[in-house]
Enzyme design. Structure first.
Site, PDB file in Angstrom:
ATOM      1  N   CYS A 172       0.874  -1.178   0.000  1.00 53.64           N
ATOM      2  CA  CYS A 172       0.000   0.000   0.000  1.00 53.64           C
ATOM      3  C   CYS A 172       0.908   1.225   0.000  1.00 53.64           C
ATOM      4  O   CYS A 172       2.043   1.158  -0.474  1.00 53.64           O
ATOM      5  CB  CYS A 172      -0.960  -0.025   1.183  1.00 53.64           C
ATOM      6  SG  CYS A 172      -0.169   0.163   2.800  1.00 53.64           S
ATOM      7  N   ALA A 173       0.448   2.346   0.535  1.00 53.40           N
ATOM      8  CA  ALA A 173       1.262   3.558   0.513  1.00 53.40           C
ATOM      9  C   ALA A 173       2.427   3.485   1.494  1.00 53.40           C
ATOM     10  O   ALA A 173       3.568   3.804   1.152  1.00 53.40           O
ATOM     11  CB  ALA A 173       0.405   4.785   0.802  1.00 53.40           C
TER      12      ALA A 173
END
Length: 203
Positions: free
Chosen positions: A163-164
């Protein structure tokens, strides 16, 4: 509500259990059934409410100190959410109570870059977040869609979840592990992948 009673509620899908520790601590061990939603002081409760998208389940919080857990609970209650269980004594105390624990396998960006062909990379960010680029060949399945699309994934493959920054991917990796998938969490997410100047795919 006792810890055993709340764990039972989580197991039945009635309650939501949030681990508010940073992703690197979460991946080393967390109560079974928790989602990682690291606490930060600015608008944290609002961020949780937005992620719930209109749902208002009873919520439990887990962390390493009671002051932070209390602050997180207040942030949720300020947004009209109901906190029914708090545990702020950390994993050692949780394990001493013989309560269920899960651990997630970690994979650094450097390790993934060296063995990219050995994994199916799943990017669980939202579509708008992909504008900055993604890992070459990564399969994009937003976190909110994964439960309905899990049957698209084969259990004889190894998965790397990204993810981020590593928070959402930790939760997804823990959940997939429970279902019997061979899965690792990419530590630091795309922020660290990009910071290490590993290849990026755009468009």
């Amino acid at each position: 509500m006792t810890a055993e009673e709340f764990v039972s509620e989580v197991g039945r899908g009635v309650a939501l259990f949030l681990d508010i520790n940073p992703p690197d601590i979460y991946s080393k061990g967390h109560p079974a059934g928790t989602y990682n939603f690291p606490y930060h002081r600015r608008n944290w409760g609002r961020d949780v409410k937005r992620a719930l998208n209109g749902q208002t389940p009873p919520i439990g919080l887990f962390g390493n100190d009671t002051a932070t857990v209390d602050a997180a609970a207040q942030s949720l209650e300020d947004e009209g959410l109901s906190v029914v269980f708090k545990f702020g004594h950390g994993l050692i105390a949780w394990e001493k109570e013989k309560l269920p624990v899960e651990r997630v396998k970690d994979l650094t960006p450097d390790e993934l870059a060296k063995s990219l062909g050995d994994y199916v990379v799943i990017d669980v960010r939202e579509a708008y977040e992909l504008r900055s680029g993604k890992i070459p060949g990564a399969l994009h399945i937003p976190m909110g869609q994964l439960q309905s699309r899990i049957n698209e994934l084969e259990k004889d493959k190894a998965y790397a979840i990204v993810c981020a920054s590593g928070g959402r991917s930790s939760s997804v990796a823990a959940w997939m592990s429970q279902l019997g998938y061979d899965v690792s969490n990419v530590v630091g997410g795309m922020s660290l992948w990009a910071g290490k100047r590993h290849p990026m795919e755009r468009g």
